[in-house]
Design an enzyme around this catalytic site. Sequence first.
Site, PDB file in Angstrom:
ATOM      1  N   ARG A 128       0.843  -1.196   0.000  1.00 47.37           N
ATOM      2  CA  ARG A 128       0.000   0.000   0.000  1.00 47.37           C
ATOM      3  C   ARG A 128       0.878   1.246   0.000  1.00 47.37           C
ATOM      4  O   ARG A 128       0.975   1.979   0.963  1.00 47.37           O
ATOM      5  CB  ARG A 128      -0.964  -0.076   1.161  1.00 47.37           C
ATOM      6  CG  ARG A 128      -1.882  -1.260   0.939  1.00 47.37           C
ATOM      7  CD  ARG A 128      -3.101  -1.205   1.722  1.00 47.37           C
ATOM      8  NE  ARG A 128      -4.260  -1.300   0.858  1.00 47.37           N
ATOM      9  CZ  ARG A 128      -5.495  -1.382   1.299  1.00 47.37           C
ATOM     10  NH1 ARG A 128      -5.739  -1.369   2.573  1.00 47.37           N
ATOM     11  NH2 ARG A 128      -6.498  -1.467   0.454  1.00 47.37           N
ATOM     12  N   GLN A 133      -0.796   2.271  -6.134  1.00 48.06           N
ATOM     13  CA  GLN A 133      -2.246   2.461  -5.997  1.00 48.06           C
ATOM     14  C   GLN A 133      -3.019   1.932  -7.211  1.00 48.06           C
ATOM     15  O   GLN A 133      -4.114   1.410  -7.075  1.00 48.06           O
ATOM     16  CB  GLN A 133      -2.571   3.936  -5.773  1.00 48.06           C
ATOM     17  CG  GLN A 133      -2.512   4.290  -4.300  1.00 48.06           C
ATOM     18  CD  GLN A 133      -2.744   5.763  -4.015  1.00 48.06           C
ATOM     19  OE1 GLN A 133      -2.917   6.559  -4.938  1.00 48.06           O
ATOM     20  NE2 GLN A 133      -2.732   6.125  -2.767  1.00 48.06           N
ATOM     21  N   ASP A 136      -3.853  -1.763  -6.878  1.00 42.49           N
ATOM     22  CA  ASP A 136      -4.417  -2.176  -5.595  1.00 42.49           C
ATOM     23  C   ASP A 136      -5.873  -2.636  -5.744  1.00 42.49           C
ATOM     24  O   ASP A 136      -6.809  -1.844  -5.659  1.00 42.49           O
ATOM     25  CB  ASP A 136      -4.301  -0.982  -4.629  1.00 42.49           C
ATOM     26  CG  ASP A 136      -4.778  -1.310  -3.239  1.00 42.49           C
ATOM     27  OD1 ASP A 136      -5.256  -2.440  -3.010  1.00 42.49           O
ATOM     28  OD2 ASP A 136      -4.687  -0.429  -2.373  1.00 42.49           O
ATOM     29  N   SER A 139      -8.367  -2.122  -2.779  1.00 45.16           N
ATOM     30  CA  SER A 139      -9.027  -0.812  -2.722  1.00 45.16           C
ATOM     31  C   SER A 139     -10.107  -0.687  -3.790  1.00 45.16           C
ATOM     32  O   SER A 139     -11.216  -0.223  -3.519  1.00 45.16           O
ATOM     33  CB  SER A 139      -8.012   0.321  -2.905  1.00 45.16           C
ATOM     34  OG  SER A 139      -7.190   0.397  -1.771  1.00 45.16           O
ATOM     35  N   TYR A 234      -2.750   0.316   7.811  1.00 41.21           N
ATOM     36  CA  TYR A 234      -3.878  -0.501   8.266  1.00 41.21           C
ATOM     37  C   TYR A 234      -4.142  -0.275   9.748  1.00 41.21           C
ATOM     38  O   TYR A 234      -3.260   0.162  10.486  1.00 41.21           O
ATOM     39  CB  TYR A 234      -3.553  -1.987   8.085  1.00 41.21           C
ATOM     40  CG  TYR A 234      -3.678  -2.489   6.673  1.00 41.21           C
ATOM     41  CD1 TYR A 234      -4.922  -2.585   6.064  1.00 41.21           C
ATOM     42  CD2 TYR A 234      -2.562  -2.882   5.953  1.00 41.21           C
ATOM     43  CE1 TYR A 234      -5.044  -3.073   4.776  1.00 41.21           C
ATOM     44  CE2 TYR A 234      -2.673  -3.371   4.663  1.00 41.21           C
ATOM     45  CZ  TYR A 234      -3.923  -3.467   4.081  1.00 41.21           C
ATOM     46  OH  TYR A 234      -4.035  -3.942   2.813  1.00 41.21           O
TER      47      TYR A 234
HETATM   48  P1  NAD Z   1      -9.509  -2.530   5.817  1.00 42.82           P
HETATM   49  O1  NAD Z   1     -10.462  -3.036   4.810  1.00 42.82           O
HETATM   50  O2  NAD Z   1      -8.436  -3.418   6.320  1.00 42.82           O
HETATM   51  O3  NAD Z   1     -10.344  -2.042   7.109  1.00 42.82           O
HETATM   52  C1  NAD Z   1     -11.475  -1.241   6.984  1.00 42.82           C
HETATM   53  C2  NAD Z   1     -11.505  -0.202   8.069  1.00 42.82           C
HETATM   54  O4  NAD Z   1     -11.808  -0.823   9.331  1.00 42.82           O
HETATM   55  C3  NAD Z   1     -10.203   0.561   8.287  1.00 42.82           C
HETATM   56  O5  NAD Z   1     -10.420   1.921   8.013  1.00 42.82           O
HETATM   57  C4  NAD Z   1      -9.888   0.323   9.765  1.00 42.82           C
HETATM   58  O6  NAD Z   1      -9.315   1.446  10.386  1.00 42.82           O
HETATM   59  C5  NAD Z   1     -11.264   0.022  10.313  1.00 42.82           C
HETATM   60  N1  NAD Z   1     -11.283  -0.640  11.624  1.00 42.82           N
HETATM   61  C6  NAD Z   1     -10.437  -1.555  12.143  1.00 42.82           C
HETATM   62  N2  NAD Z   1     -10.787  -1.855  13.411  1.00 42.82           N
HETATM   63  C7  NAD Z   1     -11.889  -1.103  13.700  1.00 42.82           C
HETATM   64  C8  NAD Z   1     -12.712  -0.965  14.832  1.00 42.82           C
HETATM   65  N3  NAD Z   1     -12.490  -1.641  15.949  1.00 42.82           N
HETATM   66  N4  NAD Z   1     -13.764  -0.111  14.751  1.00 42.82           N
HETATM   67  C9  NAD Z   1     -14.030   0.583  13.632  1.00 42.82           C
HETATM   68  N5  NAD Z   1     -13.275   0.503  12.521  1.00 42.82           N
HETATM   69  C10 NAD Z   1     -12.211  -0.330  12.563  1.00 42.82           C
HETATM   70  O7  NAD Z   1      -8.828  -1.203   5.347  1.00 42.82           O
HETATM   71  P2  NAD Z   1      -8.809  -0.475   3.915  1.00 42.82           P
HETATM   72  O8  NAD Z   1     -10.040   0.276   3.744  1.00 42.82           O
HETATM   73  O9  NAD Z   1      -8.452  -1.467   2.868  1.00 42.82           O
HETATM   74  O10 NAD Z   1      -7.570   0.491   4.080  1.00 42.82           O
HETATM   75  C11 NAD Z   1      -7.332   1.206   5.248  1.00 42.82           C
HETATM   76  C12 NAD Z   1      -6.476   2.403   4.935  1.00 42.82           C
HETATM   77  O11 NAD Z   1      -5.241   2.015   4.315  1.00 42.82           O
HETATM   78  C13 NAD Z   1      -7.063   3.396   3.950  1.00 42.82           C
HETATM   79  O12 NAD Z   1      -8.048   4.202   4.438  1.00 42.82           O
HETATM   80  C14 NAD Z   1      -5.797   4.180   3.592  1.00 42.82           C
HETATM   81  O13 NAD Z   1      -5.490   5.111   4.582  1.00 42.82           O
HETATM   82  C15 NAD Z   1      -4.760   3.119   3.584  1.00 42.82           C
HETATM   83  N6  NAD Z   1      -4.507   2.745   2.183  1.00 42.82           N
HETATM   84  C16 NAD Z   1      -3.391   3.237   1.561  1.00 42.82           C
HETATM   85  C17 NAD Z   1      -3.154   2.918   0.222  1.00 42.82           C
HETATM   86  C18 NAD Z   1      -1.960   3.447  -0.482  1.00 42.82           C
HETATM   87  O14 NAD Z   1      -1.305   4.304  -0.007  1.00 42.82           O
HETATM   88  N7  NAD Z   1      -1.652   2.894  -1.648  1.00 42.82           N
HETATM   89  C19 NAD Z   1      -4.016   2.083  -0.476  1.00 42.82           C
HETATM   90  C20 NAD Z   1      -5.141   1.610   0.186  1.00 42.82           C
HETATM   91  C21 NAD Z   1      -5.359   1.944   1.514  1.00 42.82           C
END
Ligand code: NAD
Length: 386
Positions: A128, A133, A136, A139, A234
């Site tokens: 990530r 991106q 990915d 996402s 994450y």
């Molecule tokens: P994910 O599908 O693993 O998780 C979904 C969400 O659940 C996350 O936002 C996490 O914070 C939340 N979560 C975990 N425990 C929780 C709890 N107890 N209560 C409520 N929420 C909780 O995550 P995702 O959506 O695939 O990605 C998370 C983050 O990763 C993105 O928002 C972003 O900041 C980052 N990301 C970066 C890149 C990149 O830079 N290339 C790409 C994708 C995602």
Amino acid sequence: MKIGIPKETQPGETRVALIPSLLPTLLREKHEVFLEAGAGVSAGFADDQYAKAGAQIVRSAPLLYKNADIVWKVQPPHKPGPRGKHEAELLRERCFYIGYLAPLAHLDILRKMAKRKVTAFAMEYVPRITRAQSMDALSSMATIAGYKAVLLATEHLGKMFPLLMTAAGTIPPASVLVLGAGVAGLQAIATAKRLGAKVEAFDPRPAVKEQVKSLGVAFVDMEVTEDAETAGGYAREFSAAFLKKEQEVIAARLPKMDVVISTAQVFGKRAPVLITKEMVRLCRPGAVIVDLAAEQGGNCALTRAGEIVQYHGVRIIGALNLPASLPADASLMYANNVSNLFATLFPKGSTTPNFDDEVTTGTCILRAGEIVNESVKNALSGEKKR
Ligand code: NAD
């Protein structure tokens, strides 16, 4: 390289790993593309469209696998019914594979691929980082799932989402709570908002509050004293004490909600339970919970993956593979992710992967049949010890 695109055989899978519009670039780089007949049909792409764009249509899966230097897939290799041969065994010896692998859940498949000396790259393991991106798929598919989760809720909720002031009465907007505001959650928030709902959201990662607020919805405030985020962006696994406190905050919101969309996940772990059975009793009768974490065990204790559970007048939808319910756009996004990853793994028409690149090392699970990913290695050695 000879790129093979088989028809997906996993029940319910409608996506395809390549769409016709990507063919010209591949052919320009001197690759050949072979497509199993009918592979794109359920996503809305006919064999003719692929053939016109320069693909060669192959009648059967064994023939396709036999000739492919590299296979692009959506679902991990699978055994299509009792009489079909396992796709992992159809892979040509020493070929390459790009697709989902869910390696920790499918060690048996990896063993089969290892026997074929395959070099396999897993879409779930794309690092990530900003540069990756466009590759990915977690996402891009989460974006689709977040959108579709809201549409599912609208189908099952006995009321409309927007505020309507009509001669026949005033209809208040639906109240929606989104738990977990990562990629899927943010898309769910935006979709529910566009439909006119009153939306609130919560996520423990500190950066998320501003992102939620920028969508013009309320953030459920809760003190987070634990370190919430890994270096990879994450969420970390939270303590039982934190989850208990979170459940209390959510419980206070539930009686006011028509819809809860839960998306909370911790990479590689079971999803946290944010809504217990007792908490479901606090919901309004007719309320709908769409649990996008169903595959990882569910954010609601009553969730059953792939089913709709009714409890105390509340419907709990254990949504699975929502991207497959929108296969045209899901295939477009997924195929773009795969072709961008392919171009990074095999730069400028090269036929050997560039292992100097962190995207290559991050996504590579098997290298010529040898497991090279540390977490998968640990899982395998743990299995041997048991
Ligand atoms: P994910 O599908 O693993 O998780 C979904 C969400 O659940 C996350 O936002 C996490 O914070 C939340 N979560 C975990 N425990 C929780 C709890 N107890 N209560 C409520 N929420 C909780 O995550 P995702 O959506 O695939 O990605 C998370 C983050 O990763 C993105 O928002 C972003 O900041 C980052 N990301 C970066 C890149 C990149 O830079 N290339 C790409 C994708 C995602």
